[in-house]
Design a protein around this motif. Structure first.
Motif, PDB file in Angstrom:
ATOM      1  N   ILE A   2       8.314 -47.032 -40.117  1.00  0.00           N
ATOM      2  CA  ILE A   2       7.405 -48.004 -40.731  1.00  0.00           C
ATOM      3  C   ILE A   2       5.954 -47.557 -40.523  1.00  0.00           C
ATOM      4  CG2 ILE A   2       6.572 -50.378 -40.619  1.00  0.00           C
ATOM      5  CD1 ILE A   2       9.397 -51.237 -39.935  1.00  0.00           C
ATOM      6  N   LEU A   3       5.678 -47.013 -39.351  1.00  0.00           N
ATOM      7  CA  LEU A   3       4.334 -46.526 -39.061  1.00  0.00           C
ATOM      8  C   LEU A   3       3.956 -45.377 -39.990  1.00  0.00           C
ATOM      9  CD1 LEU A   3       1.914 -46.851 -37.169  1.00  0.00           C
ATOM     10  CD2 LEU A   3       2.986 -45.175 -35.665  1.00  0.00           C
ATOM     11  N   LEU A   8       0.980 -43.408 -44.839  1.00  0.00           N
ATOM     12  CA  LEU A   8       1.065 -42.866 -46.187  1.00  0.00           C
ATOM     13  C   LEU A   8       0.408 -43.809 -47.189  1.00  0.00           C
ATOM     14  CD1 LEU A   8       2.079 -40.575 -47.960  1.00  0.00           C
ATOM     15  CD2 LEU A   8       4.236 -41.804 -48.204  1.00  0.00           C
ATOM     16  N   ALA A   9       0.629 -45.111 -47.017  1.00  0.00           N
ATOM     17  CA  ALA A   9       0.030 -46.101 -47.912  1.00  0.00           C
ATOM     18  C   ALA A   9      -1.492 -46.118 -47.751  1.00  0.00           C
ATOM     19  CB  ALA A   9       0.616 -47.481 -47.643  1.00  0.00           C
ATOM     20  N   LEU A  10      -1.965 -46.068 -46.502  1.00  0.00           N
ATOM     21  CA  LEU A  10      -3.411 -46.037 -46.273  1.00  0.00           C
ATOM     22  C   LEU A  10      -4.035 -44.767 -46.841  1.00  0.00           C
ATOM     23  CD1 LEU A  10      -3.728 -47.456 -42.649  1.00  0.00           C
ATOM     24  CD2 LEU A  10      -4.522 -48.497 -44.764  1.00  0.00           C
ATOM     25  N   PHE A  11      -3.354 -43.641 -46.699  1.00  0.00           N
ATOM     26  CA  PHE A  11      -3.852 -42.381 -47.243  1.00  0.00           C
ATOM     27  C   PHE A  11      -3.935 -42.445 -48.770  1.00  0.00           C
ATOM     28  CE2 PHE A  11      -3.080 -38.012 -48.757  1.00  0.00           C
ATOM     29  CZ  PHE A  11      -4.201 -37.408 -48.216  1.00  0.00           C
ATOM     30  N   ALA A  12      -2.910 -42.996 -49.406  1.00  0.00           N
ATOM     31  CA  ALA A  12      -2.900 -43.110 -50.865  1.00  0.00           C
ATOM     32  C   ALA A  12      -3.989 -44.074 -51.336  1.00  0.00           C
ATOM     33  CB  ALA A  12      -1.526 -43.566 -51.340  1.00  0.00           C
ATOM     34  N   LEU A  13      -4.155 -45.184 -50.614  1.00  0.00           N
ATOM     35  CA  LEU A  13      -5.170 -46.173 -50.977  1.00  0.00           C
ATOM     36  C   LEU A  13      -6.576 -45.586 -50.814  1.00  0.00           C
ATOM     37  CD1 LEU A  13      -5.762 -49.066 -51.851  1.00  0.00           C
ATOM     38  CD2 LEU A  13      -5.751 -49.710 -49.435  1.00  0.00           C
ATOM     39  N   SER A  14      -6.800 -44.837 -49.747  1.00  0.00           N
ATOM     40  CA  SER A  14      -8.118 -44.230 -49.555  1.00  0.00           C
ATOM     41  C   SER A  14      -8.391 -43.180 -50.632  1.00  0.00           C
ATOM     42  CB  SER A  14      -8.238 -43.614 -48.162  1.00  0.00           C
ATOM     43  OG  SER A  14      -7.334 -42.542 -48.021  1.00  0.00           O
ATOM     44  N   GLY A  15      -7.380 -42.478 -51.084  1.00  0.00           N
ATOM     45  CA  GLY A  15      -7.552 -41.510 -52.166  1.00  0.00           C
ATOM     46  C   GLY A  15      -7.908 -42.190 -53.474  1.00  0.00           C
ATOM     47  N   LEU A  16      -7.302 -43.345 -53.735  1.00  0.00           N
ATOM     48  CA  LEU A  16      -7.629 -44.088 -54.957  1.00  0.00           C
ATOM     49  C   LEU A  16      -9.040 -44.643 -54.906  1.00  0.00           C
ATOM     50  CD1 LEU A  16      -4.286 -46.022 -55.584  1.00  0.00           C
ATOM     51  CD2 LEU A  16      -5.236 -44.156 -56.937  1.00  0.00           C
ATOM     52  N   LEU A  17      -9.431 -45.162 -53.742  1.00  0.00           N
ATOM     53  CA  LEU A  17     -10.771 -45.728 -53.620  1.00  0.00           C
ATOM     54  C   LEU A  17     -11.847 -44.647 -53.676  1.00  0.00           C
ATOM     55  CD1 LEU A  17     -10.219 -48.481 -50.909  1.00  0.00           C
ATOM     56  CD2 LEU A  17     -10.545 -48.783 -53.366  1.00  0.00           C
ATOM     57  N   ALA A  18     -11.556 -43.481 -53.180  1.00  0.00           N
ATOM     58  CA  ALA A  18     -12.531 -42.388 -53.224  1.00  0.00           C
ATOM     59  C   ALA A  18     -12.794 -41.955 -54.664  1.00  0.00           C
ATOM     60  CB  ALA A  18     -12.024 -41.208 -52.400  1.00  0.00           C
ATOM     61  N   GLY A  19     -11.844 -42.112 -55.544  1.00  0.00           N
ATOM     62  CA  GLY A  19     -12.035 -41.749 -56.940  1.00  0.00           C
ATOM     63  C   GLY A  19     -12.839 -42.773 -57.717  1.00  0.00           C
TER      64      GLY A  19
END
Length: 64
Positions: A2-3, A8-19
């Motif tokens: 789960i961790l 992985l979810a935080l990494f994907a979300l940060s990648g979307l926000l950076a764009g």
């Protein structure tokens, strides 16, 4: 497990926000900047003198 999914979810979300960063552009104006300096300066000087000095100035106008 789960961790790892959270990371992985935080990494994907940060990648979307950076764009989604807005683009800021600084450019010089096409026409030159003009400053209107039409300034009119007026002044008055008031001098208060003794009657003796005033009489002296009237009698001897060539002092100044």
């Amino acid at each position: 497990m789960i961790l790892r999914l959270r990371h992985l979810a935080l990494f994907a979300l940060s990648g979307l926000l950076a764009g989604c960063v807005p683009r800021i552009e600084v450019a010089a104006p096409k026409e030159p900047i003009t400053i209107n300096m039409n300034v009119k300066i007026e002044h008055e000087i008031h001098i208060k003198v003794d009657k003796d000095v005033e009489a002296l100035l009237k009698n001897q106008s060539d002092l100044f």
